[in-house]
Design an enzyme around this catalytic site. Structure first.
Site, PDB file in Angstrom:
ATOM      1  N   LYS A   9       0.839  -1.208   0.000  1.00 40.66           N
ATOM      2  CA  LYS A   9       0.000   0.000   0.000  1.00 40.66           C
ATOM      3  C   LYS A   9       0.879   1.265   0.000  1.00 40.66           C
ATOM      4  O   LYS A   9       2.089   1.194   0.248  1.00 40.66           O
ATOM      5  CB  LYS A   9      -0.882  -0.010   1.244  1.00 40.66           C
ATOM      6  CG  LYS A   9      -1.872  -1.182   1.302  1.00 40.66           C
ATOM      7  CD  LYS A   9      -2.708  -1.098   2.573  1.00 40.66           C
ATOM      8  CE  LYS A   9      -3.784  -2.168   2.601  1.00 40.66           C
ATOM      9  NZ  LYS A   9      -4.667  -2.008   3.770  1.00 40.66           N
ATOM     10  N   TYR A  49     -12.787  -3.163  -2.270  1.00 40.14           N
ATOM     11  CA  TYR A  49     -13.281  -3.011  -0.901  1.00 40.14           C
ATOM     12  C   TYR A  49     -14.814  -2.963  -0.882  1.00 40.14           C
ATOM     13  O   TYR A  49     -15.398  -2.234  -0.062  1.00 40.14           O
ATOM     14  CB  TYR A  49     -12.674  -1.761  -0.261  1.00 40.14           C
ATOM     15  CG  TYR A  49     -11.205  -1.911   0.094  1.00 40.14           C
ATOM     16  CD1 TYR A  49     -10.757  -2.973   0.887  1.00 40.14           C
ATOM     17  CD2 TYR A  49     -10.264  -0.985  -0.345  1.00 40.14           C
ATOM     18  CE1 TYR A  49      -9.409  -3.112   1.216  1.00 40.14           C
ATOM     19  CE2 TYR A  49      -8.911  -1.115  -0.007  1.00 40.14           C
ATOM     20  CZ  TYR A  49      -8.498  -2.179   0.777  1.00 40.14           C
ATOM     21  OH  TYR A  49      -7.168  -2.317   1.117  1.00 40.14           O
ATOM     22  N   PHE A  57     -15.349   4.636   7.436  1.00 47.21           N
ATOM     23  CA  PHE A  57     -13.947   4.911   7.108  1.00 47.21           C
ATOM     24  C   PHE A  57     -13.642   4.705   5.629  1.00 47.21           C
ATOM     25  O   PHE A  57     -12.509   4.958   5.199  1.00 47.21           O
ATOM     26  CB  PHE A  57     -13.007   4.058   7.971  1.00 47.21           C
ATOM     27  CG  PHE A  57     -13.208   2.563   7.815  1.00 47.21           C
ATOM     28  CD1 PHE A  57     -12.658   1.862   6.759  1.00 47.21           C
ATOM     29  CD2 PHE A  57     -13.963   1.859   8.750  1.00 47.21           C
ATOM     30  CE1 PHE A  57     -12.833   0.489   6.624  1.00 47.21           C
ATOM     31  CE2 PHE A  57     -14.152   0.484   8.629  1.00 47.21           C
ATOM     32  CZ  PHE A  57     -13.588  -0.197   7.552  1.00 47.21           C
ATOM     33  N   THR A  91      -5.425  -6.707  11.238  1.00 51.85           N
ATOM     34  CA  THR A  91      -5.632  -5.471  10.472  1.00 51.85           C
ATOM     35  C   THR A  91      -4.996  -4.265  11.155  1.00 51.85           C
ATOM     36  O   THR A  91      -4.286  -3.481  10.513  1.00 51.85           O
ATOM     37  CB  THR A  91      -7.154  -5.231  10.294  1.00 51.85           C
ATOM     38  OG1 THR A  91      -7.737  -6.394   9.693  1.00 51.85           O
ATOM     39  CG2 THR A  91      -7.417  -4.012   9.427  1.00 51.85           C
ATOM     40  N   ARG A 102       2.563  -6.305   9.735  1.00 52.85           N
ATOM     41  CA  ARG A 102       1.904  -5.170  10.389  1.00 52.85           C
ATOM     42  C   ARG A 102       2.433  -4.974  11.811  1.00 52.85           C
ATOM     43  O   ARG A 102       2.592  -3.852  12.276  1.00 52.85           O
ATOM     44  CB  ARG A 102       0.387  -5.369  10.362  1.00 52.85           C
ATOM     45  CG  ARG A 102      -0.193  -5.192   8.948  1.00 52.85           C
ATOM     46  CD  ARG A 102      -1.606  -5.695   8.866  1.00 52.85           C
ATOM     47  NE  ARG A 102      -2.256  -5.368   7.600  1.00 52.85           N
ATOM     48  CZ  ARG A 102      -3.403  -5.913   7.206  1.00 52.85           C
ATOM     49  NH1 ARG A 102      -4.015  -6.810   7.972  1.00 52.85           N
ATOM     50  NH2 ARG A 102      -3.941  -5.573   6.046  1.00 52.85           N
ATOM     51  N   ASN A 112      -1.653   0.360   7.031  1.00 50.12           N
ATOM     52  CA  ASN A 112      -1.147  -0.908   7.571  1.00 50.12           C
ATOM     53  C   ASN A 112      -0.321  -1.714   6.569  1.00 50.12           C
ATOM     54  O   ASN A 112      -0.283  -2.929   6.619  1.00 50.12           O
ATOM     55  CB  ASN A 112      -2.291  -1.724   8.193  1.00 50.12           C
ATOM     56  CG  ASN A 112      -3.384  -2.041   7.200  1.00 50.12           C
ATOM     57  OD1 ASN A 112      -3.245  -1.751   6.012  1.00 50.12           O
ATOM     58  ND2 ASN A 112      -4.456  -2.644   7.663  1.00 50.12           N
ATOM     59  N   HIS A 115      -1.985  -5.328   1.846  1.00 51.42           N
ATOM     60  CA  HIS A 115      -3.228  -6.083   1.724  1.00 51.42           C
ATOM     61  C   HIS A 115      -2.837  -7.501   1.348  1.00 51.42           C
ATOM     62  O   HIS A 115      -1.907  -7.695   0.557  1.00 51.42           O
ATOM     63  CB  HIS A 115      -4.120  -5.495   0.616  1.00 51.42           C
ATOM     64  CG  HIS A 115      -5.202  -6.465   0.216  1.00 51.42           C
ATOM     65  ND1 HIS A 115      -6.379  -6.580   0.927  1.00 51.42           N
ATOM     66  CD2 HIS A 115      -5.258  -7.408  -0.769  1.00 51.42           C
ATOM     67  CE1 HIS A 115      -7.117  -7.548   0.368  1.00 51.42           C
ATOM     68  NE2 HIS A 115      -6.455  -8.056  -0.649  1.00 51.42           N
ATOM     69  N   GLU A 126      -9.144 -11.674  -6.767  1.00 52.70           N
ATOM     70  CA  GLU A 126      -8.281 -10.489  -6.638  1.00 52.70           C
ATOM     71  C   GLU A 126      -7.113 -10.526  -7.612  1.00 52.70           C
ATOM     72  O   GLU A 126      -6.719  -9.485  -8.151  1.00 52.70           O
ATOM     73  CB  GLU A 126      -7.792 -10.365  -5.183  1.00 52.70           C
ATOM     74  CG  GLU A 126      -8.937 -10.052  -4.229  1.00 52.70           C
ATOM     75  CD  GLU A 126      -8.529  -9.941  -2.772  1.00 52.70           C
ATOM     76  OE1 GLU A 126      -7.354 -10.194  -2.440  1.00 52.70           O
ATOM     77  OE2 GLU A 126      -9.404  -9.592  -1.956  1.00 52.70           O
TER      78      GLU A 126
END
Ligand code: TYD
Length: 153
Positions: A9, A49, A57, A91, A102, A112, A115, A126
């Site tokens: 990320k 998502y 959020f 998470t 993480r 974090n 993914h 995915e």
């Protein structure tokens, strides 16, 4: 043999941890089957998502995922989905066990670092979302016989 999807990320890219995180997956013995940098747009994030679009959020999550390109990885190995998920940790980085990615690099529930697909079924979906079939390579690892015992793979 399974293949799973990892996204490095913007929190990983901006903190210049790409090499360090890729190194952890390589050291574990996962084979890099695909790797590319991508700038994500709203459409792909809403799809990726979809289970979270109604959560409060979501707008900040979608914005944070667009603050830089991400690196998409396809990682292969025996039970790769579960192995990578375990390496990822909870998470929320503040709650993640030390030793997980993480737990070692994150202080946040949102920033974090990675993914990782959470099931074999979602990994297939995915991978298809982030890679074209010809971008995922099926080659034999040169150290295969030293990664797995006879009959394990
Ligand atoms: P989720 O799919 O629940 O977790 P994971 O990434 O561990 O599979 O959530 C997806 C992402 O949404 C998560 O990595 C960061 C973000 N998120 C928040 O920003 N706040 C939250 O309270 C939660 C649960 C997730």
């Amino acid at each position: 043999m399974e293949t799973t999807l990892v996204l490095l990320k913007p929190s990983c890219v901006q903190r210049q941890l790409i090499g360090e995180i890729v190194h952890r997956f390589e050291r574990r013995g996962l084979r890099i089957a695909g790797m590319k940098m991508m700038q994500l747009d709203d459409a792909i994030l809403r799809e990726h998502y979809a289970h979270l679009v109604d959560r409060p959020f979501f707008p900040t999550l979608a914005a944070s995922m667009q603050t830089s390109p991400v690196v998409a990885l396809a990682l292969s190995g025996v039970e790769a989905v579960g192995v990578v998920r375990a390496m990822t940790g909870f998470t929320n980085g503040r709650k993640a066990d030390p030793g997980t990615i993480r737990g070692d690099y994150a202080m946040s529930n949102q920033q974090n670092i990675v993914h990782a697909s959470d099931s074999v079924e979602n990994a297939a979906i995915e991978l298809n979302r982030f890679f074209r079939p010809e971008e995922i390579f099926d080659y034999k690892s040169g150290v295969f016989d030293f990664l797995y015992g006879v009959g394990e793979a």
